[in-house]
Design a protein around this motif. Sequence first.
Motif, PDB file in Angstrom:
ATOM      1  N   ILE A  36      20.794  23.817  51.702  1.00  0.00           N
ATOM      2  CA  ILE A  36      20.769  24.998  52.568  1.00  0.00           C
ATOM      3  C   ILE A  36      19.381  25.115  53.178  1.00  0.00           C
ATOM      4  N   ALA A  38      17.187  27.724  55.328  1.00  0.00           N
ATOM      5  CA  ALA A  38      17.204  29.142  55.694  1.00  0.00           C
ATOM      6  C   ALA A  38      15.896  29.537  56.345  1.00  0.00           C
ATOM      7  N   SER A  42      14.913  35.649  55.731  1.00  0.00           N
ATOM      8  CA  SER A  42      16.342  35.898  55.904  1.00  0.00           C
ATOM      9  C   SER A  42      17.045  36.058  54.554  1.00  0.00           C
ATOM     10  N   THR A  43      18.351  36.330  54.594  1.00  0.00           N
ATOM     11  CA  THR A  43      19.183  36.446  53.399  1.00  0.00           C
ATOM     12  C   THR A  43      20.112  35.240  53.323  1.00  0.00           C
ATOM     13  N   VAL A  44      20.168  34.619  52.154  1.00  0.00           N
ATOM     14  CA  VAL A  44      20.945  33.391  51.961  1.00  0.00           C
ATOM     15  C   VAL A  44      22.123  33.672  51.037  1.00  0.00           C
ATOM     16  N   THR A  45      23.301  33.197  51.413  1.00  0.00           N
ATOM     17  CA  THR A  45      24.491  33.276  50.562  1.00  0.00           C
ATOM     18  C   THR A  45      24.862  31.868  50.118  1.00  0.00           C
ATOM     19  N   ARG A 103      23.800  35.941  46.351  1.00  0.00           N
ATOM     20  CA  ARG A 103      23.068  36.250  47.584  1.00  0.00           C
ATOM     21  C   ARG A 103      21.591  36.458  47.203  1.00  0.00           C
ATOM     22  N   LEU A 136      17.566  24.645  48.106  1.00  0.00           N
ATOM     23  CA  LEU A 136      17.241  25.622  49.151  1.00  0.00           C
ATOM     24  C   LEU A 136      15.908  25.247  49.796  1.00  0.00           C
ATOM     25  N   VAL A 138      13.209  26.553  52.809  1.00  0.00           N
ATOM     26  CA  VAL A 138      12.861  27.730  53.619  1.00  0.00           C
ATOM     27  C   VAL A 138      11.923  27.280  54.736  1.00  0.00           C
ATOM     28  N   THR A 166      21.154  25.952  58.389  1.00  0.00           N
ATOM     29  CA  THR A 166      22.544  25.834  57.943  1.00  0.00           C
ATOM     30  C   THR A 166      23.469  26.699  58.781  1.00  0.00           C
ATOM     31  N   ASP A 167      23.054  27.941  59.027  1.00  0.00           N
ATOM     32  CA  ASP A 167      23.871  28.849  59.844  1.00  0.00           C
ATOM     33  C   ASP A 167      23.673  28.542  61.320  1.00  0.00           C
TER      34      ASP A 167
END
Length: 418
Positions: A36, A38, A42-45, A103, A136, A138, A166-167
């Motif tokens: 992921i 991110a 931000s907020t990661v799920t 989250r 993860l 960042v 990722t998003d």
Amino acid sequence: MVTLVRMASPLRLVFLLVIHRVSGQYCGVGYRSSHICALKGSTVTVYCNYTYPTGYRIRKVFWTKTNEYEDSCEAEYPDLSEDPDYRQRFQYLGDKQQNCTIRLSNVTQKDLQNYYFRFITNKHGGKLFGKPEVTLTVTDLQVESPKRVTEGDPVRLTCKSSCDLTDRATFIWYRNSQPLTERRDRNNQLLLQSVRREDADRYSCALQGHTYISPAVQLSVTREYRFSHFSVSVSISSSGVIVEGDSVTLICSSDSNPPAEMSWFKGRTFVGSGKIYSISKISSDHSGEYKCKSSNEHGEKYSEAVTLNVMYPPKSASVSIIQFGQILEGDSVTLICSSDSNPPALNFIWFKENQSSSVGSGQSFSALQSGRFYCEAHNQHGSQRSDAVTVTGEGLIKVRGDKTNDTHYKQAICCTKW
């Protein structure tokens, strides 16, 4: 342990399943994505699910992190929700059935870790550690821009991150901290088709829905430096009459880009450098034509000349004699008063030493008698007195007429400076 990888084409979801066989039945952990990327802040799920055999009860579920890969399901690992660095930002969204989604909010570079899901059942050997892990990363955002561009060129600014987000992101561009509302798209580039000097501002980028904004980058736009495309001019601080002793400042102005170096010339003689050329207590020697030269890496250009016309009172006043030698009795000697002044002196007064009043006026004066004479030259800025000259009689000289026997006498007049 068997690791299975399955690609879900419509959603492009990657499941990494760790399967353990327990008493003839299987249990396992699956992550939607194992890597992921991110954005900072931000907020990661992290989407996760798990399975276990029928008849087992879940005693504990938790997430953990480690910097070392340990191949032991029996090892003890700390619960992430109890870690002081995560406690306020961590949220478990799953249950004790099959969902293990979490989250993590306000992520920072310190959150760059490997993360694992762990569950423990009521049966012996019913501990499962979800490997491989979720990694993860960042990232922040940086604007990549050409260091310098020329007016009229197309310019491309790129909003870059250290990893592929990722998003799916919608990029927003800012100019001098104000959003460019017309530039909201999934392309991380800002294209200026024909850049102008007015586009030389500070640019930054962000993702829609996120508060983080990249550091701003200054875009420098250089004008095509040709003589017909820029101007150089000189202005004088004093617009009135310049009188000897005044202070005068010359200012050179140029719209060149990049900014130019300034040089000053009086005629063809270099006299100084810089945008401003100052003369304190100006004198008549400073009169003349001045030019400014504007120079940068693309070329140079001279301004039109400006003239400094310095006014000053008479100086170097003197008396000269235009008639000298033997003259007939009754003739005079003509004296001329001269001086250096600006404007030229128009008022002249003559004096004979030891007399309180003047004996004449005008630039020339006829001396009919012996004595010491001097003049004063005047203009609107002042006056100056000359040195005295002496006019003396030196006896009589007999002169015979051409056709008569009459005898005339001539007085020899001599003029000398004292």
